[in-house]
Design a protein around this motif. Structure first.
Motif, PDB file in Angstrom:
ATOM      1  N   THR A  75       8.226   5.489   8.878  1.00  0.00           N
ATOM      2  CA  THR A  75       9.561   5.375   9.451  1.00  0.00           C
ATOM      3  C   THR A  75       9.667   6.360  10.595  1.00  0.00           C
ATOM      4  OG1 THR A  75      10.445   4.880   7.249  1.00  0.00           O
ATOM      5  CG2 THR A  75      12.041   5.488   8.955  1.00  0.00           C
ATOM      6  N   GLY A 105      11.715   8.649  13.284  1.00  0.00           N
ATOM      7  CA  GLY A 105      13.013   9.314  13.297  1.00  0.00           C
ATOM      8  C   GLY A 105      12.943  10.654  13.994  1.00  0.00           C
ATOM      9  N   ARG A 106      14.063  11.347  13.992  1.00  0.00           N
ATOM     10  CA  ARG A 106      14.187  12.677  14.598  1.00  0.00           C
ATOM     11  C   ARG A 106      14.666  13.662  13.540  1.00  0.00           C
ATOM     12  NH1 ARG A 106      13.903  12.272  20.119  1.00  0.00           N
ATOM     13  NH2 ARG A 106      14.355  10.242  20.997  1.00  0.00           N
ATOM     14  N   GLU A 142      16.369  11.967  10.338  1.00  0.00           N
ATOM     15  CA  GLU A 142      17.268  10.841  10.566  1.00  0.00           C
ATOM     16  C   GLU A 142      16.475   9.699  11.165  1.00  0.00           C
ATOM     17  OE1 GLU A 142      20.543  12.019  13.015  1.00  0.00           O
ATOM     18  OE2 GLU A 142      21.369  13.346  11.489  1.00  0.00           O
ATOM     19  N   PRO A 143      16.331   8.578  10.435  1.00  0.00           N
ATOM     20  CA  PRO A 143      15.587   7.436  10.972  1.00  0.00           C
ATOM     21  C   PRO A 143      16.229   6.927  12.264  1.00  0.00           C
ATOM     22  CG  PRO A 143      16.033   7.156   8.626  1.00  0.00           C
ATOM     23  CD  PRO A 143      16.818   8.346   9.071  1.00  0.00           C
ATOM     24  N   LEU A 144      15.378   6.445  13.162  1.00  0.00           N
ATOM     25  CA  LEU A 144      15.873   5.856  14.397  1.00  0.00           C
ATOM     26  C   LEU A 144      16.414   4.467  14.113  1.00  0.00           C
ATOM     27  CD1 LEU A 144      13.034   6.738  16.932  1.00  0.00           C
ATOM     28  CD2 LEU A 144      15.240   7.857  16.669  1.00  0.00           C
TER      29      LEU A 144
END
Length: 122
Positions: free
Chosen positions: A107, A109-110, A117-119
């Protein structure tokens, strides 16, 4: 008042790499390490500090991992795989990481405030 200081390239590189993960600037990371050093010296007796220094000299993270060799890559993979899931790795896009779960699902994300936090779909 800020003072310019000369630092080794290895220390700056280690601070950059560690600070990126810890969400600190290079200067903030070095200040963090300096504060830790002050605390350690205040808590330990002088002979204990010297014993620690004798036991193991300070080595840079990059030289300790020696990741630019096949052996270094293998050690890094073994260490990463030994840790509990999920695993995280960098992607080619700045600030974007891949979270890998125990079944191998990835997954993107940032990290925001140390929370992944998934994009959203692009």
């Amino acid at each position: 008042m800020p003072q310019p200081v000369k630092l080794s390239d290895a220390l700056v590189e280690d601070a950059r790499e560690t600070g990126e993960v810890a969400e600190r600037s290079i200067a903030s990371q070095i200040e963090h390490w300096a504060r830790l050093g002050r605390v350690v010296e205040a808590v330990l007796r002088g002979d204990e500090v010297l014993a620690l220094k004798k036991r193991r000299g300070a080595v840079s993270l990059s030289s300790a991992l020696d990741v630019d060799s096949a052996e270094g890559h293998a050690r890094f993979r073994a260490q990463r795989e030994a840790r509990p899931f999920p695993h995280y790795e960098r992607t080619s896009e700045r600030g974007v990481f891949a979270r890998i779960d125990e079944h191998g699902a990835r997954t993107l994300g940032r990290l925001r405030g140390r929370v992944f936090e998934p994009l959203r779909e692009r």
